[in-house]
Design a protein around this motif. Structure first.
Motif, PDB file in Angstrom:
ATOM      1  N   ASN A  52       5.256  21.805  36.113  1.00 29.67           N
ATOM      2  CA  ASN A  52       5.773  20.456  35.874  1.00 29.67           C
ATOM      3  C   ASN A  52       4.637  19.488  35.545  1.00 29.67           C
ATOM      4  O   ASN A  52       4.775  18.631  34.675  1.00 29.67           O
ATOM      5  N   ARG A  53       3.491  19.643  36.213  1.00 34.79           N
ATOM      6  CA  ARG A  53       2.344  18.761  35.936  1.00 34.79           C
ATOM      7  C   ARG A  53       1.757  19.017  34.549  1.00 34.79           C
ATOM      8  O   ARG A  53       1.221  18.102  33.924  1.00 34.79           O
ATOM      9  N   LEU A  54       1.857  20.256  34.052  1.00 32.69           N
ATOM     10  CA  LEU A  54       1.340  20.540  32.707  1.00 32.69           C
ATOM     11  C   LEU A  54       2.096  19.743  31.647  1.00 32.69           C
ATOM     12  O   LEU A  54       1.536  19.428  30.601  1.00 32.69           O
ATOM     13  N   GLU A  55       3.352  19.407  31.932  1.00 32.25           N
ATOM     14  CA  GLU A  55       4.150  18.611  30.985  1.00 32.25           C
ATOM     15  C   GLU A  55       3.564  17.219  30.778  1.00 32.25           C
ATOM     16  O   GLU A  55       3.839  16.582  29.778  1.00 32.25           O
ATOM     17  N   TYR A  65      -0.441  34.954  28.445  1.00 31.42           N
ATOM     18  CA  TYR A  65      -0.434  33.772  27.585  1.00 31.42           C
ATOM     19  C   TYR A  65       0.996  33.518  27.136  1.00 31.42           C
ATOM     20  O   TYR A  65       1.583  34.359  26.453  1.00 31.42           O
ATOM     21  N   PHE A  66       1.545  32.369  27.521  1.00 31.21           N
ATOM     22  CA  PHE A  66       2.883  31.971  27.102  1.00 31.21           C
ATOM     23  C   PHE A  66       2.722  31.016  25.935  1.00 31.21           C
ATOM     24  O   PHE A  66       2.189  29.921  26.091  1.00 31.21           O
ATOM     25  N   GLY A  67       3.146  31.469  24.764  1.00 30.70           N
ATOM     26  CA  GLY A  67       2.978  30.657  23.568  1.00 30.70           C
ATOM     27  C   GLY A  67       4.300  30.403  22.885  1.00 30.70           C
ATOM     28  O   GLY A  67       5.351  30.336  23.522  1.00 30.70           O
ATOM     29  N   SER A  71       8.318  26.011  28.876  1.00 27.74           N
ATOM     30  CA  SER A  71       9.652  26.559  29.155  1.00 27.74           C
ATOM     31  C   SER A  71       9.598  28.071  29.331  1.00 27.74           C
ATOM     32  O   SER A  71      10.241  28.622  30.231  1.00 27.74           O
ATOM     33  N   ALA A  72       8.831  28.748  28.478  1.00 25.11           N
ATOM     34  CA  ALA A  72       8.716  30.203  28.595  1.00 25.11           C
ATOM     35  C   ALA A  72       8.082  30.587  29.923  1.00 25.11           C
ATOM     36  O   ALA A  72       8.563  31.499  30.613  1.00 25.11           O
ATOM     37  N   ALA A  73       7.011  29.908  30.308  1.00 23.95           N
ATOM     38  CA  ALA A  73       6.359  30.201  31.585  1.00 23.95           C
ATOM     39  C   ALA A  73       7.317  29.960  32.743  1.00 23.95           C
ATOM     40  O   ALA A  73       7.397  30.766  33.679  1.00 23.95           O
ATOM     41  N   ARG A  74       8.050  28.864  32.672  1.00 20.17           N
ATOM     42  CA  ARG A  74       9.007  28.537  33.733  1.00 20.17           C
ATOM     43  C   ARG A  74      10.117  29.588  33.810  1.00 20.17           C
ATOM     44  O   ARG A  74      10.531  29.994  34.899  1.00 20.17           O
TER      45      ARG A  74
END
Length: 159
Positions: A48-51, A118-120, A71-74
């Motif tokens: 959430n903080r990365l947003e 890596y979530f891209g 979103s992918a990581a979440r």
């Protein structure tokens, strides 16, 4: 493993940065965006903080993690956790960082062994490292299932 979060407002206040948001709004936001599992609370909060990162977050002109990457990581987080619960090695929270390419990065270490995800944009890639030689002590590929992560997790935990 799914648990209902039953934290009091005072517990939420001690977890979040006072004054940034109310405990009730943070709890609501977490439950709407997060995994719903207390085991993943810290990881979800970090995502959430990365947003909130903006362009040039690192002082070198890097873009913030994309919405798709976050979103992918979440979305993958509960599946990754679930894959580890089916192994002999307990879950360890990953080191979560943004990359300079707008990705979200999860990393785990055990001795010389390391797994990096890596979530891209539409793909999750992994790097498996067991030494410094890129030709003979590293492997990489696309992560397509939580079962494949379970295999990586078992490898990470093996001696």
């Amino acid at each position: 493993m799914s648990e209902t979060l039953a934290w009091s407002d005072s517990m939420w206040r001690s977890f979040i940065n006072p004054g940034s948001v109310t405990a009730a709004s943070y709890r609501t936001s977490f439950l709407q965006r997060g995994s719903g599992s207390a085991a993943l609370l810290a990881e979800t909060a970090h995502l959430n903080r990365l947003e909130e990162l903006e362009a040039n977050w690192d002082g070198r002109g890097s873009p913030p993690p994309s919405d798709v990457a976050i979103s992918a990581a979440r979305e993958w987080l509960p599946a990754l956790y679930g894959a580890t619960t089916r192994t002999a090695w307990p879950w360890t929270a990953p080191h979560i960082t943004p990359s300079d390419a707008g990705e979200v990065v999860f990393e785990w270490w055990r001795g010389q062994r390391k797994i990096t995800l890596y979530f891209g944009e539409g793909v999750v890639e992994f790097i498996k490292v067991w030494g410094p030689n890129i030709g003979t002590q590293m492997d990489s590929g696309e992560l397509t299932t939580s079962q494949a992560f379970g295999s990586l997790w078992i490898w990470l935990g093996a001696r």
